[in-house]
Design an enzyme around this catalytic site. Structure first.
Site, PDB file in Angstrom:
ATOM      1  N   PRO A  15       0.809  -1.217   0.000  1.00 19.32           N
ATOM      2  CA  PRO A  15       0.000   0.000   0.000  1.00 19.32           C
ATOM      3  C   PRO A  15       0.844   1.270   0.000  1.00 19.32           C
ATOM      4  O   PRO A  15       1.338   1.702   1.024  1.00 19.32           O
ATOM      5  CB  PRO A  15      -0.837  -0.086   1.280  1.00 19.32           C
ATOM      6  CG  PRO A  15      -0.414  -1.323   1.969  1.00 19.32           C
ATOM      7  CD  PRO A  15       0.824  -1.818   1.342  1.00 19.32           C
ATOM      8  N   GLU A  16       1.000   1.849  -1.183  1.00 18.57           N
ATOM      9  CA  GLU A  16       1.567   3.182  -1.310  1.00 18.57           C
ATOM     10  C   GLU A  16       0.414   4.080  -1.726  1.00 18.57           C
ATOM     11  O   GLU A  16      -0.737   3.656  -1.699  1.00 18.57           O
ATOM     12  CB  GLU A  16       2.706   3.181  -2.332  1.00 18.57           C
ATOM     13  CG  GLU A  16       3.843   2.235  -1.937  1.00 18.57           C
ATOM     14  CD  GLU A  16       5.002   2.218  -2.906  1.00 18.57           C
ATOM     15  OE1 GLU A  16       5.253   3.250  -3.535  1.00 18.57           O
ATOM     16  OE2 GLU A  16       5.647   1.177  -3.037  1.00 18.57           O
ATOM     17  N   LYS A  75       0.091   7.902   3.049  1.00 19.06           N
ATOM     18  CA  LYS A  75      -0.440   6.529   3.003  1.00 19.06           C
ATOM     19  C   LYS A  75      -1.379   6.261   4.173  1.00 19.06           C
ATOM     20  O   LYS A  75      -1.686   5.110   4.487  1.00 19.06           O
ATOM     21  CB  LYS A  75       0.722   5.530   3.051  1.00 19.06           C
ATOM     22  CG  LYS A  75       1.762   5.752   1.969  1.00 19.06           C
ATOM     23  CD  LYS A  75       2.998   4.914   2.191  1.00 19.06           C
ATOM     24  CE  LYS A  75       4.136   5.416   1.309  1.00 19.06           C
ATOM     25  NZ  LYS A  75       5.425   4.801   1.658  1.00 19.06           N
ATOM     26  N   ARG A  84       1.720  -8.985   9.554  1.00 19.53           N
ATOM     27  CA  ARG A  84       2.894  -8.692  10.377  1.00 19.53           C
ATOM     28  C   ARG A  84       2.634  -7.760  11.562  1.00 19.53           C
ATOM     29  O   ARG A  84       3.567  -7.416  12.281  1.00 19.53           O
ATOM     30  CB  ARG A  84       3.994  -8.105   9.497  1.00 19.53           C
ATOM     31  CG  ARG A  84       4.573  -9.149   8.567  1.00 19.53           C
ATOM     32  CD  ARG A  84       5.511  -8.542   7.545  1.00 19.53           C
ATOM     33  NE  ARG A  84       6.795  -8.196   8.121  1.00 19.53           N
ATOM     34  CZ  ARG A  84       7.814  -7.748   7.390  1.00 19.53           C
ATOM     35  NH1 ARG A  84       7.674  -7.605   6.095  1.00 19.53           N
ATOM     36  NH2 ARG A  84       8.941  -7.455   7.944  1.00 19.53           N
ATOM     37  N   ARG A 131      17.147  -0.378   1.642  1.00 14.24           N
ATOM     38  CA  ARG A 131      16.068  -0.700   0.709  1.00 14.24           C
ATOM     39  C   ARG A 131      16.650  -1.087  -0.636  1.00 14.24           C
ATOM     40  O   ARG A 131      17.657  -0.551  -1.070  1.00 14.24           O
ATOM     41  CB  ARG A 131      15.138   0.508   0.513  1.00 14.24           C
ATOM     42  CG  ARG A 131      14.703   1.187   1.797  1.00 14.24           C
ATOM     43  CD  ARG A 131      13.826   0.324   2.658  1.00 14.24           C
ATOM     44  NE  ARG A 131      12.619  -0.123   1.978  1.00 14.24           N
ATOM     45  CZ  ARG A 131      11.524   0.598   1.862  1.00 14.24           C
ATOM     46  NH1 ARG A 131      11.482   1.815   2.357  1.00 14.24           N
ATOM     47  NH2 ARG A 131      10.473   0.115   1.247  1.00 14.24           N
TER      48      ARG A 131
END
Length: 286
Positions: free
Chosen positions: A2-3, A56, A125, A276
């Site tokens: 989800p961006e 977001k 998570r 990243r």
DNA sequence: TTTCCTGTTAGTGT
DNA sequence: AACACTAACAGGAA
């Protein structure tokens, strides 16, 4: 997943289904993802006035000057189900279809609305969170984020101003910094760099005016395009046919390390930048 | 089996 | 200011 485009898709769907309804009941199944302790007590009985988004973060404006904030982080998911039991809308990280029995072991909270429809918050998570805050607090949270792309304030001038203020930052890290520019994550920052023809490792001060302009357009282009396809890898577990995410076939670099560049046919390279992964084309991106 | 990877972000230390 | 690193957590791939 989800961006910005994914969260915006969820917001758009959700607003049609839940605006104007009242929260009749809340079951918190995982206490640690909820704040404050009396979360249920606060939100029960409140009406959902609007469903908005900043970066977001989903923000549900409730009656009595409260807001319900929902952050999906990496693996959060919202599923809305009408009283009869059929799934009407979902959004967020995909979970195997077999687990779409609700609630399931990843269901962290369930909202029952006054028409007996239900909103399930699932998260594998447990990074995601639900917060009840007063309007004044919500406003403070909102202003901590940077420019919101896809709005009027996202102009070349504003973008350049923010960018120039952080001359030593690498472009990729700049794009990921929510307090500077809101809503981009690892997928769309890599994609934007590709569209702009800029290596993610470049410092922002090394960008020529033309490149800044390209990067600026790249951001709105990639976000708009993804939004059109309802985001990357999501949404479609509504139907049991398991259609894959609409935008995935349009990704130019993300998740394609070692594969051939769709423009020049050279191999895409993967590097680590601040923990990243970044993927780029050494030929098309300078 | 084990190890490494992952779409987020808040927080710490240098 | 910028960056590195960690912690939250759990499944999937190699």
């Amino acid at each position: 997943m989800p961006e910005l485009p994914e969260v915006e898709t969820i917001r758009h769907d959700l607003e049609k289904m839940i605006e104007g309804k009242k929260i009749a009941q809340v079951e918190v199944l995982t206490k640690s993802i909820v704040e404050p302790n009396n979360f249920s007590k606060i939100v029960v009985g409140k009406k959902i006035i609007t469903v908005s988004r900043r970066a977001k973060l989903l923000m549900l404006k409730l009656s009595d000057n409260w807001q319900l904030l929902i952050h999906l982080k990496m693996t959060g998911q919202l599923i809305y189900r009408l009283g009869r039991g059929e799934v009407a809308a979902v959004g967020g990280h995909p979970i195997a279809l077999g687990l779409q029995v609700l609630p399931n072991k990843f269901t962290r909270a369930v909202f029952t609305l006054n028409d007996q429809s239900k909103l399930f918050f699932n998260d594998i998570r447990k990074f995601g969170c639900l917060k009840a805050v007063r309007n004044s607090v919500a406003e403070k949270i909102k202003i901590q984020y940077g420019i919101e792309p896809l709005t009027k304030e996202f102009t070349l001038k504003n973008f350049s101003k923010v960018l120039t203020r952080r001359p030593k930052m690498k472009v990729k890290q700049f794009l990921l910094a929510q307090e500077l520019i809101a809503g981009l994550g690892n997928i769309y920052s890599d994609e934007a760099c590709f569209y702009a023809g800029v290596k993610p490792t470049r410092t922002t001060s090394s960008l020529h005016p033309v490149e800044i302009k390209k990067l600026f357009s790249a951001i709105s282009q990639v976000l708009k395009k993804s939004l059109k396809y309802r985001g990357t890898s999501s949404e479609n577990y509504v139907d049991a046919s398991g259609r894959s995410g609409g935008f995935v076939p349009h990704l130019m670099v993300y998740g394609r390390a070692g594969e051939k560049c769709k423009k020049c046919d050279k191999n895409l390279i993967k590097i680590k930048l601040g923990g990243r992964t970044s993927v780029y084309c050494p030929h098309c991106q300078k």
